[in-house]
Design a protein around this motif. Structure first.
Motif, PDB file in Angstrom:
ATOM      1  N   TRP A  17      92.401  92.811  70.129  1.00 21.81           N
ATOM      2  CA  TRP A  17      91.195  92.852  70.684  1.00 21.81           C
ATOM      3  C   TRP A  17      91.181  91.777  69.729  1.00 21.81           C
ATOM      4  N   LEU A  18      91.945  90.805  68.807  1.00 15.66           N
ATOM      5  CA  LEU A  18      91.989  89.879  68.139  1.00 15.66           C
ATOM      6  C   LEU A  18      92.087  88.396  69.183  1.00 15.66           C
ATOM      7  N   ALA A  19      92.743  89.087  70.109  1.00 15.03           N
ATOM      8  CA  ALA A  19      93.107  87.833  71.305  1.00 15.03           C
ATOM      9  C   ALA A  19      91.235  87.064  71.501  1.00 15.03           C
ATOM     10  N   ILE A  20      91.335  89.167  72.561  1.00 12.84           N
ATOM     11  CA  ILE A  20      89.664  88.795  72.406  1.00 12.84           C
ATOM     12  C   ILE A  20      88.754  87.657  71.811  1.00 12.84           C
ATOM     13  N   ALA A  21      88.620  88.173  70.431  1.00 16.61           N
ATOM     14  CA  ALA A  21      87.934  87.463  69.658  1.00 16.61           C
ATOM     15  C   ALA A  21      88.024  85.974  69.922  1.00 16.61           C
ATOM     16  N   CYS A  22      89.554  85.557  69.913  1.00 18.58           N
ATOM     17  CA  CYS A  22      89.877  84.221  69.963  1.00 18.58           C
ATOM     18  C   CYS A  22      88.917  83.780  71.402  1.00 18.58           C
ATOM     19  N   ARG A  23      89.448  83.986  72.535  1.00 19.97           N
ATOM     20  CA  ARG A  23      89.201  83.688  74.030  1.00 19.97           C
ATOM     21  C   ARG A  23      86.970  83.596  73.548  1.00 19.97           C
ATOM     22  N   LEU A  24      86.319  84.392  73.551  1.00 21.07           N
ATOM     23  CA  LEU A  24      85.042  84.496  73.004  1.00 21.07           C
ATOM     24  C   LEU A  24      84.779  83.234  71.728  1.00 21.07           C
ATOM     25  N   ALA A  25      85.951  83.110  71.410  1.00 24.71           N
ATOM     26  CA  ALA A  25      84.914  81.869  70.566  1.00 24.71           C
ATOM     27  C   ALA A  25      85.195  80.312  71.229  1.00 24.71           C
ATOM     28  N   TYR A  29      86.960  92.225  64.671  1.00 28.31           N
ATOM     29  CA  TYR A  29      87.373  91.815  65.381  1.00 28.31           C
ATOM     30  C   TYR A  29      86.328  90.266  65.159  1.00 28.31           C
ATOM     31  N   SER A  30      87.426  89.372  64.089  1.00 28.49           N
ATOM     32  CA  SER A  30      87.157  88.042  64.143  1.00 28.49           C
ATOM     33  C   SER A  30      87.514  87.205  64.362  1.00 28.49           C
ATOM     34  N   SER A  31      87.914  86.482  64.797  1.00 29.83           N
ATOM     35  CA  SER A  31      88.491  84.963  65.215  1.00 29.83           C
ATOM     36  C   SER A  31      88.609  84.190  63.585  1.00 29.83           C
ATOM     37  N   LEU A  32      87.330  84.337  63.113  1.00 30.92           N
ATOM     38  CA  LEU A  32      86.577  83.365  61.624  1.00 30.92           C
ATOM     39  C   LEU A  32      86.615  84.517  60.830  1.00 30.92           C
ATOM     40  N   ALA A  33      86.691  84.712  59.975  1.00 28.59           N
ATOM     41  CA  ALA A  33      86.433  85.357  58.897  1.00 28.59           C
ATOM     42  C   ALA A  33      84.999  85.157  58.265  1.00 28.59           C
ATOM     43  N   GLY A  39      84.814  97.175  49.661  1.00 29.54           N
ATOM     44  CA  GLY A  39      85.910  97.696  49.982  1.00 29.54           C
ATOM     45  C   GLY A  39      86.667  98.196  51.729  1.00 29.54           C
ATOM     46  N   VAL A  40      86.262  97.111  52.316  1.00 31.63           N
ATOM     47  CA  VAL A  40      86.515  96.870  53.767  1.00 31.63           C
ATOM     48  C   VAL A  40      88.239  96.350  53.408  1.00 31.63           C
ATOM     49  N   THR A  41      88.889  96.692  53.661  1.00 32.78           N
ATOM     50  CA  THR A  41      90.631  96.390  53.977  1.00 32.78           C
ATOM     51  C   THR A  41      90.042  94.677  55.394  1.00 32.78           C
ATOM     52  N   VAL A  42      90.894  93.924  54.777  1.00 36.33           N
ATOM     53  CA  VAL A  42      90.806  92.888  55.057  1.00 36.33           C
ATOM     54  C   VAL A  42      92.906  92.600  56.131  1.00 36.33           C
ATOM     55  N   LEU A  43      92.772  92.369  57.325  1.00 42.87           N
ATOM     56  CA  LEU A  43      94.225  91.714  57.599  1.00 42.87           C
ATOM     57  C   LEU A  43      93.770  90.892  58.124  1.00 42.87           C
ATOM     58  N   GLU A  44      94.627  89.951  57.945  1.00 39.84           N
ATOM     59  CA  GLU A  44      95.272  88.005  58.737  1.00 39.84           C
ATOM     60  C   GLU A  44      95.904  87.896  59.487  1.00 39.84           C
ATOM     61  N   LEU A  45      95.706  88.043  61.185  1.00 35.21           N
ATOM     62  CA  LEU A  45      97.199  87.729  61.630  1.00 35.21           C
ATOM     63  C   LEU A  45      97.399  85.874  61.746  1.00 35.21           C
ATOM     64  N   PRO A  46      97.688  85.275  60.662  1.00 35.39           N
ATOM     65  CA  PRO A  46      97.807  83.681  61.345  1.00 35.39           C
ATOM     66  C   PRO A  46      98.332  83.306  62.210  1.00 35.39           C
ATOM     67  N   GLU A  47      99.475  84.350  63.496  1.00 34.89           N
ATOM     68  CA  GLU A  47      99.472  84.093  64.113  1.00 34.89           C
ATOM     69  C   GLU A  47      98.867  83.289  65.290  1.00 34.89           C
ATOM     70  N   TYR A  48      97.259  83.754  65.353  1.00 36.58           N
ATOM     71  CA  TYR A  48      96.155  83.840  65.219  1.00 36.58           C
ATOM     72  C   TYR A  48      95.420  82.394  65.009  1.00 36.58           C
ATOM     73  N   ALA A  49      95.821  81.763  64.785  1.00 39.05           N
ATOM     74  CA  ALA A  49      94.810  80.620  63.905  1.00 39.05           C
ATOM     75  C   ALA A  49      94.915  79.556  65.119  1.00 39.05           C
ATOM     76  N   ASP A  50      95.871  79.256  64.955  1.00 38.57           N
ATOM     77  CA  ASP A  50      95.447  77.839  65.616  1.00 38.57           C
ATOM     78  C   ASP A  50      94.815  78.410  67.356  1.00 38.57           C
ATOM     79  N   ALA A  51      94.730  79.257  67.801  1.00 40.22           N
ATOM     80  CA  ALA A  51      93.517  79.698  68.961  1.00 40.22           C
ATOM     81  C   ALA A  51      92.278  79.815  67.921  1.00 40.22           C
ATOM     82  N   ALA A  52      91.959  80.550  66.646  1.00 40.80           N
ATOM     83  CA  ALA A  52      91.261  80.212  66.299  1.00 40.80           C
ATOM     84  C   ALA A  52      90.483  79.008  66.280  1.00 40.80           C
TER      85      ALA A  52
END
Length: 167
Positions: A25-33, A92-96, A144-157
């Motif tokens: 899903w995060l990869a899709i968000a990065c492609r949307l960006a 799922y958001s490419s950018l916080a 109270g929202v869980t925030v999970l960062e997947l930095p391996e997608y940062a370059d795509a974002a």
């Protein structure tokens, strides 16, 4: 797997453990960006809102319908606010998301927290540019929202924003 059904990889994981579906899903968000109309002053982002059963509720990218729209704002605009599937959803958001907006009454971080979504999975927590839009991840964590960062997608974002990140 295609861009419309990453749920074949499994449902989003609880808490802070990323799943294969989270990555898809995060990869899709990065492609949307990458689909955002270019802007000399605004960051480009993509967002997908997914119910806890793995059903996609909406997706959008920055400036999709209006030059001032942010990705999360655009996605939430496509969902009925009374939809019970929002409670427990993952964004799922490419950018916080932004914590403050000058052009809108509510920032994206507030939209997420008020929606009932319980998780944010993002590629890029804080942009390397100054401005009032930073710190949305911290706002969400405080709400109270869980925030999970997947930095391996940062370059795509960052790629669709390279022109704004010049030293």
């Amino acid at each position: 797997m295609n861009d419309h059904d990453p749920t074949a990889c499994g449902l989003p994981g609880p808490g802070d453990q990323p799943t294969v579906a989270d990555r898809a899903w995060l990869a899709i968000a990065c492609r949307l960006a990458a689909q955002c109309p270019p802007s000399a002053t605004a960051l480009s982002a993509g967002a997908v809102v997914v119910a806890d059963d793995g059903t996609e509720l909406a997706r959008a990218h920055s400036r999709e319908r209006d030059p001032d729209d942010h990705a999360e704002e655009g996605a939430f605009a496509k969902i009925d606010t009374a939809d019970p599937r929002l409670v427990g959803a993952t964004v799922y958001s490419s950018l916080a998301p932004c914590a403050k907006r000058d052009s809108r009454p509510r920032a994206c971080a507030r939209l997420i927290s008020e929606s009932g979504a319980r998780r944010l999975v993002t590629a890029w927590r804080e942009p390397d540019v100054p401005g009032p839009e930073a710190h949305g991840a911290q706002f969400l964590e405080g709400a109270g929202v869980t925030v999970l960062e997947l930095p391996e997608y940062a370059d795509a974002a960052k790629a669709p924003n390279a022109h704004l990140l010049q030293p």
